[in-house]
Structure formats: C-alpha cells, structure tokens
Design a protein around this motif. Structure first.
Motif, PDB file in Angstrom:
ATOM      1  N   GLU A 108       0.832  -1.207   0.000  1.00  0.00           N
ATOM      2  CA  GLU A 108       0.000   0.000   0.000  1.00  0.00           C
ATOM      3  C   GLU A 108       0.866   1.256   0.000  1.00  0.00           C
ATOM      4  OE1 GLU A 108      -2.441  -0.812   3.378  1.00  0.00           O
ATOM      5  OE2 GLU A 108      -3.766  -2.118   2.217  1.00  0.00           O
ATOM      6  N   ALA A 109       1.950   1.227   0.781  1.00  0.00           N
ATOM      7  CA  ALA A 109       2.852   2.379   0.796  1.00  0.00           C
ATOM      8  C   ALA A 109       3.443   2.583  -0.595  1.00  0.00           C
ATOM      9  CB  ALA A 109       3.956   2.162   1.825  1.00  0.00           C
ATOM     10  N   SER A 110       3.783   1.482  -1.272  1.00  0.00           N
ATOM     11  CA  SER A 110       4.325   1.581  -2.628  1.00  0.00           C
ATOM     12  C   SER A 110       3.310   2.186  -3.573  1.00  0.00           C
ATOM     13  CB  SER A 110       4.710   0.204  -3.158  1.00  0.00           C
ATOM     14  OG  SER A 110       5.811  -0.289  -2.501  1.00  0.00           O
ATOM     15  N   LYS A 111       2.073   1.751  -3.414  1.00  0.00           N
ATOM     16  CA  LYS A 111       1.014   2.285  -4.281  1.00  0.00           C
ATOM     17  C   LYS A 111       0.908   3.793  -4.103  1.00  0.00           C
ATOM     18  CE  LYS A 111      -2.304  -1.503  -4.773  1.00  0.00           C
ATOM     19  NZ  LYS A 111      -3.549  -2.021  -4.161  1.00  0.00           N
ATOM     20  N   ILE A 112       0.917   4.224  -2.836  1.00  0.00           N
ATOM     21  CA  ILE A 112       0.805   5.659  -2.573  1.00  0.00           C
ATOM     22  C   ILE A 112       2.056   6.375  -3.066  1.00  0.00           C
ATOM     23  CG2 ILE A 112       0.732   7.368  -0.710  1.00  0.00           C
ATOM     24  CD1 ILE A 112      -1.200   5.519   0.734  1.00  0.00           C
ATOM     25  N   ASP A 113       3.199   5.699  -3.008  1.00  0.00           N
ATOM     26  CA  ASP A 113       4.432   6.296  -3.505  1.00  0.00           C
ATOM     27  C   ASP A 113       4.516   6.253  -5.026  1.00  0.00           C
ATOM     28  OD1 ASP A 113       5.711   7.337  -1.339  1.00  0.00           O
ATOM     29  OD2 ASP A 113       6.734   5.491  -0.789  1.00  0.00           O
TER      30      ASP A 113
ATOM     31  N   PHE B 290       7.059  -2.262  -7.759  1.00  0.00           N
ATOM     32  CA  PHE B 290       6.984  -2.838  -6.411  1.00  0.00           C
ATOM     33  C   PHE B 290       7.751  -4.157  -6.381  1.00  0.00           C
ATOM     34  CE2 PHE B 290       4.533  -5.709  -3.500  1.00  0.00           C
ATOM     35  CZ  PHE B 290       4.994  -5.155  -2.320  1.00  0.00           C
ATOM     36  N   PHE B 291       7.586  -4.944  -7.435  1.00  0.00           N
ATOM     37  CA  PHE B 291       8.284  -6.225  -7.544  1.00  0.00           C
ATOM     38  C   PHE B 291       9.796  -6.006  -7.548  1.00  0.00           C
ATOM     39  CE2 PHE B 291      10.044  -9.532 -10.412  1.00  0.00           C
ATOM     40  CZ  PHE B 291       9.772 -10.632  -9.631  1.00  0.00           C
ATOM     41  N   LYS B 292      10.232  -5.079  -8.399  1.00  0.00           N
ATOM     42  CA  LYS B 292      11.657  -4.861  -8.612  1.00  0.00           C
ATOM     43  C   LYS B 292      12.298  -4.162  -7.405  1.00  0.00           C
ATOM     44  CE  LYS B 292      12.807  -1.493 -11.468  1.00  0.00           C
ATOM     45  NZ  LYS B 292      13.781  -0.493 -11.048  1.00  0.00           N
ATOM     46  N   ASP B 293      11.608  -3.150  -6.857  1.00  0.00           N
ATOM     47  CA  ASP B 293      12.226  -2.320  -5.820  1.00  0.00           C
ATOM     48  C   ASP B 293      12.044  -2.868  -4.413  1.00  0.00           C
ATOM     49  OD1 ASP B 293      13.028  -0.590  -7.736  1.00  0.00           O
ATOM     50  OD2 ASP B 293      11.474   0.899  -7.402  1.00  0.00           O
ATOM     51  N   THR B 294      11.009  -3.638  -4.202  1.00  0.00           N
ATOM     52  CA  THR B 294      10.725  -4.079  -2.842  1.00  0.00           C
ATOM     53  C   THR B 294      10.748  -5.599  -2.703  1.00  0.00           C
ATOM     54  OG1 THR B 294       9.370  -2.123  -2.506  1.00  0.00           O
ATOM     55  CG2 THR B 294       9.090  -3.899  -0.937  1.00  0.00           C
TER      56      THR B 294
ATOM     57  N   TYR C 181      10.236   0.889   3.973  1.00  0.00           N
ATOM     58  CA  TYR C 181      10.884  -0.153   3.183  1.00  0.00           C
ATOM     59  C   TYR C 181      12.130  -0.603   3.932  1.00  0.00           C
ATOM     60  CZ  TYR C 181       7.923   2.158  -0.216  1.00  0.00           C
ATOM     61  OH  TYR C 181       6.861   2.715  -0.843  1.00  0.00           O
ATOM     62  N   PRO C 182      12.161  -1.857   4.386  1.00  0.00           N
ATOM     63  CA  PRO C 182      13.242  -2.271   5.279  1.00  0.00           C
ATOM     64  C   PRO C 182      14.617  -2.264   4.610  1.00  0.00           C
ATOM     65  CG  PRO C 182      11.814  -4.132   4.740  1.00  0.00           C
ATOM     66  CD  PRO C 182      11.177  -2.920   4.164  1.00  0.00           C
ATOM     67  N   HIS C 183      14.656  -2.388   3.293  1.00  0.00           N
ATOM     68  CA  HIS C 183      15.946  -2.495   2.608  1.00  0.00           C
ATOM     69  C   HIS C 183      16.451  -1.143   2.104  1.00  0.00           C
ATOM     70  CE1 HIS C 183      12.634  -2.787  -0.117  1.00  0.00           C
ATOM     71  NE2 HIS C 183      13.392  -2.495  -1.134  1.00  0.00           N
ATOM     72  N   PHE C 184      15.669  -0.075   2.346  1.00  0.00           N
ATOM     73  CA  PHE C 184      16.113   1.257   1.938  1.00  0.00           C
ATOM     74  C   PHE C 184      16.643   2.004   3.156  1.00  0.00           C
ATOM     75  CE2 PHE C 184      12.922   1.942  -1.814  1.00  0.00           C
ATOM     76  CZ  PHE C 184      13.656   1.061  -2.583  1.00  0.00           C
ATOM     77  N   SER C 185      17.560   2.932   2.917  1.00  0.00           N
ATOM     78  CA  SER C 185      17.970   3.816   3.991  1.00  0.00           C
ATOM     79  C   SER C 185      16.831   4.800   4.271  1.00  0.00           C
ATOM     80  CB  SER C 185      19.222   4.587   3.580  1.00  0.00           C
ATOM     81  OG  SER C 185      18.898   5.468   2.525  1.00  0.00           O
ATOM     82  N   VAL C 186      16.950   5.512   5.369  1.00  0.00           N
ATOM     83  CA  VAL C 186      15.940   6.504   5.718  1.00  0.00           C
ATOM     84  C   VAL C 186      15.780   7.513   4.576  1.00  0.00           C
ATOM     85  CG1 VAL C 186      15.518   8.458   7.256  1.00  0.00           C
ATOM     86  CG2 VAL C 186      16.216   6.254   8.198  1.00  0.00           C
ATOM     87  N   TYR C 187      16.915   7.927   4.022  1.00  0.00           N
ATOM     88  CA  TYR C 187      16.889   8.890   2.916  1.00  0.00           C
ATOM     89  C   TYR C 187      16.081   8.331   1.739  1.00  0.00           C
ATOM     90  CZ  TYR C 187      18.602  12.270  -0.506  1.00  0.00           C
ATOM     91  OH  TYR C 187      18.681  13.258  -1.449  1.00  0.00           O
TER      92      TYR C 187
END
Lengths: 282, 359
Positions: free
Chosen positions: A176-181, A188-192, B88-94
């Motif tokens: 959901e956060a990805s959707k809002i972002d 979402f698949f690639k980045d998360t 997102y756990p794998h990203f930095s805060v930035y």
C-alpha cells in the motif's frame, strides 16, 4: 561445574571428529587415488598419502580425456554441466519468483486453480513423467542441446511454493505504501519484493544448482553426442565392469573435479546467507 | 491544499457486509479531522477509501474540487502514515523518503532539498543513512511522517500512527503531530480508537459506530453535548454514568425517588417518557445530607489516581462512578450525598437514543 562442562565439550568434540572423519575419509581416498598411477591402484596397495602423479592425471583428464570410454576432455563436460546447472537454477528462480508474485499479489480468475495445478506437479518429478517428456523434447528437436537438458527440469513447483510462502509474510502495508508512492506493480516487484527475497533466492539457487549439477537420468537420455556429455555421466562411463579397462586414477580425478563447483557454490552463497541473516537481525 | 468532501460514501464487501453505511462530511482546507470509534466501526475502511486503497462501493469522495473515486492512490495527491509505519526495510531513511518523489520523476536536487528539509523539521538529520531496523519506534514514526511531508501532499492520512508507541512517547508525538500539522497547514484525516488523541488533535471530531457517524463536531461540543449514549460513554474517561429515569416535568427528570433538574432538556416532552440520564463522573459534587436536589450515593470502594480519586458504588440501584479531587473528601466507603450542575445533566430518549436537548 566448569570441569563438567569441559568434559562434556570434549566428548562432543570427539563424537564430532569421528563423524567428520567418517564423512571425509572417502573424499580423501578419492583425492589420494587421483594422484597415483593406474598400476599402484590396481595392485591394491594404495597409500593413504598423495602420490606424484597429480599434475599428470589432472592435466590429462581436463584437457585430453580417457583413452577409451569417454573420449572427450573433462573440461568440456564440466562446462556442459555448469551450463545445465546454471540454466536450471536461474530458470527456476526466474519462473518461480514471477509465478509466486502473480499468485500472491494478483486477483485473477482461476487464481487458486492455477496455484493448485502448480502444486500438483510436485507429485510428478522428472522420473515419473520421463517418457512423455522425452517424446516432447525429441519432437521439438531438442535432443543433444542445452535447452533439451535444462528446460524440462526448470518446470517445478518447489520454488513457487517457497516464494509464495515468503511473499505472504511481506506486510500488506508495504504494497500500500508503494502504491501511494506511485510505484507500479512491476516497480513494487523490482524495488521491494526482489530485494527482500535475496536470501530466499540465494537459498533456492544453492539447492537448484546442486540439483541440476547432480542430474544423471535425464542427461543420460537426451544426450548421445560425446560433446554434450555431463560430468556426472562421465564418471559412470569411466568405470567399466572389467577392472583392467578402468583408469581409476582418472575416474577419481573426475570425481574430485565434479565435486568442486557445488562446493564452491555452497561456500560462496553461504556468505550471502549469513550476511542476509545478520542484517535482518539488527 | 484542499478540502475533502465525502458524500454518502458506502463500503459493501463481497458477501454483503456493509462496513461503512453512507457517510457524509467535509473537512475544510487545513482542517484536522479525527475519526474515532471502537474497532470494527469502519473508520479505517473509510480512511482507506479516501486513500484509494479500497474501492468506494457507493457515494463520492472529492479532494479539492476533484472527485477521486476512479483515481489511483498515487495520483490523489495524498500521503499516508501507517500504523506499523510500512517503511521499506531495505532502503535507507533517505531512500525511504525519496522513493515516492523518484517515482514521480522529481529532479534529483529538488528531492535532496525536500528530504533534507523534512529531516530538519523532524530532527532526524543524523539518521538519513540508517536502515529502518536500526531505529527506535519513535524514530521510525518520524521517518514515516517524513515520507509523508516530502511529498507536499494536499491531504495527510494517519491510520492509528501512535498505537505502536509506548505511552510516554505517544503523548510527545501527539503534540508534535499537532504542531507539525499547524505549521504545514495540510488538511489531515486521522484515525484512532484513543479518545484522548481524538480530543486533543482534532478540530473536527467524527465519532463512528457500526459503520455510521454518531456525531460530528468540535471536540468540546462533542464532550459537552454528546448526541447519543454511545458518544456519551465513548468520549470522556472514566465514561459517563447512564441511569434509567423518566421525564417528570419541563426541565425535570426523575431518577427513582430523586428528582434532578436538567437545563438542556426539551420542554415539550410527555411526562413519564422513559429516558437515560447521563452524568459525567467529573461533574459530580459532594454536598451535605438533605440538601435540595441531592442524590444518595452508596460508595463501595475508592480508586486513588494521584491527583483525583474515583468513587465506585451504587446510585438508585445502578453502578455509578464519580471523580473528585483527592483532598476534597476523606476517602471512605458509605453513603454520601451528591449533586450535579443542571447544565451538565444529559438526557437521552430511552428508545431511540437521541439526545433530548434544546433545539
């Protein structure tokens, strides 16, 4: 109390050492045998220390091959095995990550039916469906090709199940956060999803690489040309029934070489496991 | 900045469960609206419909002058803070803060400027290179808010953002959220089940129950003139006492043998109409025995809260609680006499639950 614990530790170490010796001895014997000449091995008095023929044997087997049984140099076979194992491992990861993503994150008609069909193939390993599979591969003209070696072994449910279970532990809020972002489904698949799955991917890679490398029955069926042989088959071919014809030192050297890549994969990937585990624990 | 308008919004799940049953209200530009209610009352569903994470079964949601029913969450110009932060756990805060802007194709130096500014506002400048798991709960909370701020959205949506924090931090963050919202002037919708958060944060309070709105108003009004027994007992702590009674005449209710004056009571009610009389524990005063309009209260036990104490007992055969300053009376069980300011007597229709106040 301290004394007691030391004694316990000592016993544990003794048992552990015995276990390691039992496992390691055949490997050591194989290595030793690969460093002597044929005569020493045949007369039954193989020493327990390495001999002087290491370079000769390995040079011959890697670049020239046995004189009669396999004819090709083992280096080429290792390449065949490596290509097959990589294709199986990477192909499986690719397919199962995507299919698990579809099953977990998309709502489409017959979603559960699709999942169950994938699931049911768990009960149909290559050995069970070997004749129909062979027929299909041969009709497609894929005998004696790398795709013929790898493709039928790529299709399997284990990876899909593994990733499905993992994806279901990713909190919905992240989606959901990805959707809002403003991230698309692919983003979402690639980045998360993929970065979070790295340790699972590494685990599956190790398992599947070894599975692919150790394949015996399937490569035996679909390869006929010497140039397409895999190393596991070569070991078997080198050992002929009449002892006199078996060049044991070469067969043993081949066995040692066959062991190397899986061991390397385990050692290298284990670092990634540990790294992943340590990082998530912080 | 924008105002948010909900018109007869409904959520019907497949299977026919109606989670939100036709809700209408609007939030003025820059307003802070809190949706409060018990769990399962539809407040989160409503928020998620505004966010675009749930489809809207019927009705209309508009942000600014745009109806957003068919617009995806990314294009609604909103930012949301989740209960578990959803960093997102794998990203930095930035990167957590920058991700949404990058997806929008914001130029790099602009992203950098905005992230740094948000970090400065939230005092997390030193944490920009860390991963979320290296942060404490309060720091994660700030990062989640930072992610919302950098977007410069028209609306902030908060889904119980403080419920994962410990009590002390919650109070601190509550104040900070309010300050921040004032400073930025962004229209906000905030969902909570905590009535203290609801009272302190909102300038428009929406009390929900069972998928419907029970009352909308400024917090003081909701507290002083609750529209139903539900609101009366939900807002305020300890909850309001509700006692069965009847109408005894214009502006007078009877509680068993005793009678009580109620100034905010409709004058045209038939005598003997069964009603519920609501008395807040903190509105009750102790008087000497036999004083006019006093009620007998049998105290059974006393809870010490430090600054105040709670008297638990029976009034007219019903459980009753009153609150008083610790020094006001010697704490002991037994019968005491109490009275209530006639302005602070709440009367609800027993059958319909409607407040019987002056129009």
């Amino acid at each position: 109390m301290v004394e007691d614990r030391r004694l316990g530790d000592a016993i544990a170490y003794v048992i552990l050492t015995i276990g390691v010796l039992i496992v390691a001895f055949p490997v050591w014997l194989t290595f030793v045998a690969s460093t002597w000449d044929a005569a020493t091995i045949i007369n039954g008095k193989l020493p327990l220390y390495p001999g002087p023929y290491f370079f000769e044997n390995y040079n011959r087997i890697l670049f020239i091959g046995t004189s009669s049984t396999t004819r090709e140099p083992v280096l080429g076979m290792m390449l065949n095995s490596f290509i097959m194992a990589m294709a199986i491992a990477l192909g499986k990861i690719f397919i199962s990550v995507l299919s698990a993503y579809a099953v977990v994150y998309y709502r489409f008609p017959f979603r559960m039916a699709a999942f169950w069909i994938i699931f049911v193939t768990l009960m149909l390993p290559v050995e069970v469906r070997i004749f129909p599979t062979f027929k299909v591969v041969s009709d497609l003209g894929m005998l004696d090709t790398y795709q013929g070696l790898a493709v039928p072994l790529i299709a399997s449910a284990t990876g899909t199940l593994l990733f499905r279970q993992f994806f279901m532990t990713i909190p919905d809020e992240l989606l959901e956060a990805s959707k809002i972002d403003g991230a698309s489904a692919f983003k979402f698949f690639k980045d998360t999803v993929v970065p979070l799955s790295i340790t699972t991917i590494a685990a599956l890679f190790v398992i599947q690489f070894i599975y692919g490398w150790n394949q015996y029955l399937w490569p035996l069926l679909v390869t006929t040309k010497d140039s397409m042989q895999t190393i596991v088959i070569a070991i078997k071919k080198m050992i002929v029934t009449s002892d006199a014809l078996t060049e044991w030192q070469l067969a043993m050297a081949t066995a040692m070489l066959a062991m190397l890549p899986p061991v390397l994969v385990v050692i290298l990937m284990q670092r990634l496991f540990v790294k992943g585990l340590v990082e998530t624990e912080k | 900045m924008a105002q948010v308008t909900l018109t007869n919004v409904k959520k019907i799940y497949p299977g026919g469960v109606e989670a939100v049953k036709g809700v209408s209200f609007d939030i003025p530009d820059g307003g802070f609206c809190v949706l409060v209610g018990p769990s399962g009352c539809g407040k989160s569903t409503l928020l998620r419909m505004v966010a675009g994470l749930e489809t809207i079964s019927a009705g209309e949601v508009s942000i600014g002058d745009r109806v957003v029913n068919q617009i995806g969450p990314a294009d609604r110009d909103i930012a949301m803070v989740f209960q578990n932060y959803a960093l997102y756990p794998h990203f930095s805060v930035y990167d957590n803060m920058a991700y949404g802007l990058r997806n929008r194709g914001t130029p790099k130096d602009e992203i950098d400027k905005r992230v740094k500014e948000a970090a400065r506002i939230l005092a997390i400048e030193g944490l920009l290179e860390r991963r979320p798991r290296q942060l404490s709960g309060g720091q994660r909370q700030r990062v989640a808010m930072g992610r919302a701020i950098v977007r410069k959205p028209q609306v902030f949506l908060f889904d119980e953002p403080l419920s994962n924090l410990d009590a002390k931090l919650r109070v601190q963050m509550r104040v900070e959220i309010k300050k921040l919202q004032r400073a930025l002037g962004v229209t906000s919708i905030y969902v909570t089940h905590d009535q203290v958060e609801a009272m302190t944060l909102s300038d428009k309070l929406v009390v929900m129950n069972g998928g419907q709105i029970e009352q909308i108003g400024v917090p003081a009004e909701v507290y002083r003139k609750p529209a139903s027994p539900f609101v009366a007992t939900f807002i305020g702590s300890p909850p309001m006492n509700l006692l069965p009674g009847t109408i005894d005449g214009p502006g007078i209710v009877a509680l068993g043998d005793a009678i009580l004056e109620a100034r905010d009571l409709r004058q045209d009610l038939p005598a003997q109409l069964p009603v519920e009389v609501g008395l807040r524990p903190e509105d009750i005063e102790i008087v000497s025995e036999g004083e006019a309009g006093s009620l007998p209260f049998d105290v059974e036990f006393i809870e010490e809260l430090g600054a105040t104490q709670l008297f638990h007992g029976q009034l007219a055969g019903k459980p009753f609680v009153m609150q008083t300053a610790t020094d006001a009376v010697s704490a002991q069980a037994g019968r005491i006499w109490i009275t209530v300011d006639p302005d602070r007597v709440h009367v609800f229709d027993m059958k319909t639950g409607v407040r019987l106040g002056r129009v």
